[in-house]
Scaffold this motif. Structure first.
Motif, PDB file in Angstrom:
ATOM      1  N   LEU A 159       0.851  -1.192   0.000  1.00  0.00           N
ATOM      2  CA  LEU A 159       0.000   0.000   0.000  1.00  0.00           C
ATOM      3  C   LEU A 159       0.888   1.243   0.000  1.00  0.00           C
ATOM      4  CD1 LEU A 159      -2.844   1.280   0.200  1.00  0.00           C
ATOM      5  CD2 LEU A 159      -2.663   1.093   2.688  1.00  0.00           C
ATOM      6  N   LEU A 160       0.731   2.066  -1.026  1.00  0.00           N
ATOM      7  CA  LEU A 160       1.499   3.308  -1.125  1.00  0.00           C
ATOM      8  C   LEU A 160       0.597   4.446  -0.669  1.00  0.00           C
ATOM      9  CD1 LEU A 160       2.673   2.657  -4.801  1.00  0.00           C
ATOM     10  CD2 LEU A 160       4.041   2.220  -2.746  1.00  0.00           C
ATOM     11  N   VAL A 161       0.993   5.166   0.356  1.00  0.00           N
ATOM     12  CA  VAL A 161       0.151   6.258   0.855  1.00  0.00           C
ATOM     13  C   VAL A 161       0.870   7.580   0.636  1.00  0.00           C
ATOM     14  CG1 VAL A 161      -1.047   7.222   2.837  1.00  0.00           C
ATOM     15  CG2 VAL A 161      -0.876   4.742   2.578  1.00  0.00           C
ATOM     16  N   ASP A 162       0.336   8.401  -0.261  1.00  0.00           N
ATOM     17  CA  ASP A 162       0.968   9.678  -0.584  1.00  0.00           C
ATOM     18  C   ASP A 162       0.322  10.771   0.263  1.00  0.00           C
ATOM     19  OD1 ASP A 162       2.397  11.710  -1.678  1.00  0.00           O
ATOM     20  OD2 ASP A 162       1.792  11.354  -3.754  1.00  0.00           O
ATOM     21  N   GLU A 163       1.033  11.217   1.276  1.00  0.00           N
ATOM     22  CA  GLU A 163       0.545  12.233   2.219  1.00  0.00           C
ATOM     23  C   GLU A 163      -0.563  11.671   3.111  1.00  0.00           C
ATOM     24  OE1 GLU A 163       2.148  14.905   2.463  1.00  0.00           O
ATOM     25  OE2 GLU A 163       2.831  15.573   0.491  1.00  0.00           O
ATOM     26  N   ALA A 164      -0.138  10.975   4.144  1.00  0.00           N
ATOM     27  CA  ALA A 164      -1.115  10.380   5.060  1.00  0.00           C
ATOM     28  C   ALA A 164      -1.750  11.431   5.960  1.00  0.00           C
ATOM     29  CB  ALA A 164      -0.449   9.302   5.907  1.00  0.00           C
ATOM     30  N   VAL A 176      -3.972   8.634  12.533  1.00  0.00           N
ATOM     31  CA  VAL A 176      -3.823   7.990  11.219  1.00  0.00           C
ATOM     32  C   VAL A 176      -2.541   7.155  11.172  1.00  0.00           C
ATOM     33  CG1 VAL A 176      -3.393   8.434   8.768  1.00  0.00           C
ATOM     34  CG2 VAL A 176      -5.247   9.610   9.941  1.00  0.00           C
ATOM     35  N   PHE A 177      -1.462   7.662  11.792  1.00  0.00           N
ATOM     36  CA  PHE A 177      -0.220   6.864  11.824  1.00  0.00           C
ATOM     37  C   PHE A 177      -0.461   5.542  12.564  1.00  0.00           C
ATOM     38  CE2 PHE A 177       2.347  11.064  11.746  1.00  0.00           C
ATOM     39  CZ  PHE A 177       2.108  11.165  10.385  1.00  0.00           C
ATOM     40  N   GLU A 178      -1.228   5.651  13.638  1.00  0.00           N
ATOM     41  CA  GLU A 178      -1.545   4.454  14.414  1.00  0.00           C
ATOM     42  C   GLU A 178      -2.335   3.462  13.541  1.00  0.00           C
ATOM     43  OE1 GLU A 178      -0.807   2.118  17.081  1.00  0.00           O
ATOM     44  OE2 GLU A 178       0.030   4.150  17.240  1.00  0.00           O
ATOM     45  N   THR A 179      -3.261   4.021  12.759  1.00  0.00           N
ATOM     46  CA  THR A 179      -4.026   3.198  11.822  1.00  0.00           C
ATOM     47  C   THR A 179      -3.113   2.518  10.811  1.00  0.00           C
ATOM     48  OG1 THR A 179      -5.844   4.747  12.040  1.00  0.00           O
ATOM     49  CG2 THR A 179      -5.931   3.228  10.178  1.00  0.00           C
ATOM     50  N   MET A 180      -2.132   3.271  10.324  1.00  0.00           N
ATOM     51  CA  MET A 180      -1.196   2.702   9.358  1.00  0.00           C
ATOM     52  C   MET A 180      -0.436   1.531   9.989  1.00  0.00           C
ATOM     53  SD  MET A 180      -1.866   4.659   6.866  1.00  0.00           S
ATOM     54  CE  MET A 180      -0.842   3.646   5.853  1.00  0.00           C
TER      55      MET A 180
END
Ligand SMILES: Nc1ncnc2c1ncn2[C@@H]1O[C@H](COP(=O)(O)OP(=O)(O)OP(=O)(O)O)[C@@H](O)[C@H]1O
Ligand SMILES: [Mg+2]
Lengths: 238, 289
Positions: A159-164, A176-180
């Motif tokens: 999964l590539l996330v551009d600007e989380a 959101v980082f925790e979700t990642m």
């Protein structure tokens, strides 16, 4: 063998070169983070990997197989999915239907789609509350989450996330980082492009991109402690 | 007056059916498709040719006619639309006009310009509804329209393919991101629109005598009015718009005929189109649905 490997990737827009030979590798199961100033070429790197921009030269390997030149549709089916920068959700479709389209490559497996959607709503309870709302009426941060959640729906290997965390409050960014991290624990290899160095907390590997080249590659922890390094390349001491 | 109303409702069904095809192409590709009527003309000719000349059973002839329409739709998509995809929309519009004119010339060349008669699908009985003479074919047309309305509503809200069509028109980049092939969707949209046009043509042809370009000449302007009236992107709007145009036209004839104004039918349609564009350009149901 790394799950993702870039070797001397060059590309650009029209005749203007942007990436001048990007090489990096990410192992299966990792969370890798790419930092860099505005205009460094992070988005260009992500969309090249995802098959949305053609490489001019160089090689990209996924799970040992060459994938440069393949189009996005094939890559999504192989398990490479991008959560793009800039809120590219389907504005006039409901949250739920956006998610359903995220599962396009898996659409014939109704059971899997249902299970993944349940998991996505568990990870993003905000989206569950708004499942029937049109995506275009979500707040910027919610659209960002929807883009990530839509990426999860394809059950990707990478999964590539551009600007989380773009446009999110510091608290929501951490959320959101925790979700990642949870997505990564579910077995997905994650590459996150970020401006917020707070993301290093969840990173096992970090890259810094400068003017179309990787100028630093190392452990996330190292960069987290090395204030000097960050200062040199990103101009932020913290 | 009631009689005119009934006539209008039946007339409006054909407009609605054509308008749905226009909306589909517009939703999916943002192109105003002036070729839509000709999908119907070609399907009507193919069906007529097989029924009247080759004595093929009606059902098979209809299927073959629809297949011709779909084939034509795919050819137009590949040869006209795809190469021009990055050009301004006005270029695409003109290109569809060109394709329609070419098709009309070709049907004139091969089908001659004389009027043709296609037998009605379910015999030629007539009914009277509120004083208006209605042929079984017209009842069939309205029934098919109603059935399609339900089927399309289901398609666009409940199926992955239907959602993908909507997605294509909303964000082409995001469509690629989720792994949907945009060229494949474009093919699908044109093939599907051509099928709808074909259905309209085959159902309309037996209601009168038909000739080259009849679906374009008689129906495309009211159909566009119907689509615009409905908001151009709304399928229920297109159905409703078709009925409104049909009824307005028929009432226009009823009220204006006594003044002996020629061309009242067209006049009403144009007046309606102008009024909508001036007063409510987003249409009555101007939303994506
Ligand atoms: N579609 C485009 N056409 C032309 N040039 C582009 C295009 N997209 C990006 N560029 C240029 O390519 C360079 C790299 O852009 P890119 O979007 O990859 O940077 P980035 O690292 O993602 O920046 P940011 O942190 O602001 O998102 C920039 O100089 C940008 O102006
Ligand atoms: Mg970027």
């Amino acid at each position: 063998m790394p799950l993702l490997e870039l070797d001397g990737l060059r590309t650009g827009y029209g005749a203007v070169p942007v990436l001048h030979g990007v090489s990096l590798s990410v192992e299966e199961g990792e969370t890798a983070v790419m930092l860099g100033l505005n205009g460094a070429g992070k988005t260009t790197t992500m969309i090249s990997i995802a098959g949305l921009l053609r490489p001019w030269a160089g090689r990209i390997h996924f799970d040992g197989k060459p994938i440069h030149g393949k189009d996005a549709r094939e890559l999504v089916e192989m398990g490479i999915v991008l959560a793009p920068e800039g809120r590219h959700v389907f504005p006039a479709l409901s949250v739920q239907n956006n998610l359903r389209l995220g599962a396009w490559p898996k659409r014939r497996d109704a059971g899997l789609v249902k299970r993944t959607m349940d998991r996505v709503f568990e990870v993003f309870p905000r989206l569950l509350e708004r499942r029937d709302q049109l995506a275009g009426t979500l707040s910027g941060g919610e659209q960002q989450m929807l883009a990530i959640a839509r990426g999860m729906m394809a059950s990707p290997r990478l999964l590539l996330v551009d600007e989380a965390s773009l446009g999110l409050s510091p608290k929501l960014a951490q959320e959101v980082f925790e979700t990642m991290r949870r997505i990564n624990r579910d077995g997905t290899t994650v590459v996150i492009v970020e401006q917020n160095a707070g993301v290093l907390r969840i990173a096992s590997r970090a890259f810094i991109m400068l003017k179309g080249q990787i100028v630093y590659a190392g452990a996330g922890e190292e960069l987290r402690r090395g204030g000097e390094l960050r200062k040199a390349y990103l101009g932020t001491p913290d | 007056m009631l009689t005119s109303l009934v006539i209008g409702v039946f007339q409006g069904a054909t407009y609605g059916l054509l308008a749905v095809g226009l909306v589909l192409v517009y939703k999916g590709t943002r192109v105003f498709n002036f070729m839509q009527g000709e999908f119907g003309t070609v399907a009507a000719y193919a069906t007529w040719g097989l029924v009247a000349n080759a004595h093929v059973p009606y059902g098979f002839a209809v299927l073959a006619g629809l297949a011709c329409a779909v084939l034509l739709g795919l050819v137009v998509e590949r040869l006209v639309i795809r190469p021009l995809l990055d050009s301004p929309k006005i270029t695409l519009l003109v290109a569809t006009v060109g394709a329609a004119l070419l098709t009309i010339s070709l049907t004139t060349l091969f089908g001659k310009s004389e009027g043709r008669v296609l037998a009605p699908a379910l015999g030629s009985k007539n009914f009277f509804i509120l004083g208006a003479g209605v042929a079984t074919q017209q009842l069939l047309l309205v029934a098919v329209l109603a059935g399609l309305a339900v089927a399309l509503a289901y398609f666009f809200s409940r199926t992955d393919l239907g959602l993908a069509v909507l997605a294509t028109s909303q964000d082409a980049f995001a469509t690629r991101v989720v792994g949907i092939s945009v060229p494949a969707m474009s093919r699908f949209i044109w093939g599907f629109a051509a099928l709808l046009g074909g259905i309209a043509g085959i159902l309309q042809a037996p209601i009168g005598v038909f000739g080259p370009g009849f679906m374009t000449g008689l129906f495309i302007v009211p159909a566009f009015t119907a689509a615009v009236l409905g908001g151009m992107t709304s399928l229920p709007g297109a159905f409703l718009g078709g009925e409104l145009v049909g009824v307005a036209q028929s009432l226009g004839i009823y009220y204006l005929e006594r003044f002996h104004i020629p061309g009242t039918a067209d006049l009403t349609v144009f007046a309606l189109l102008l009024a909508v564009l001036l007063v409510r350009p987003q249409g009555l149901l101007g939303k994506e649905a």
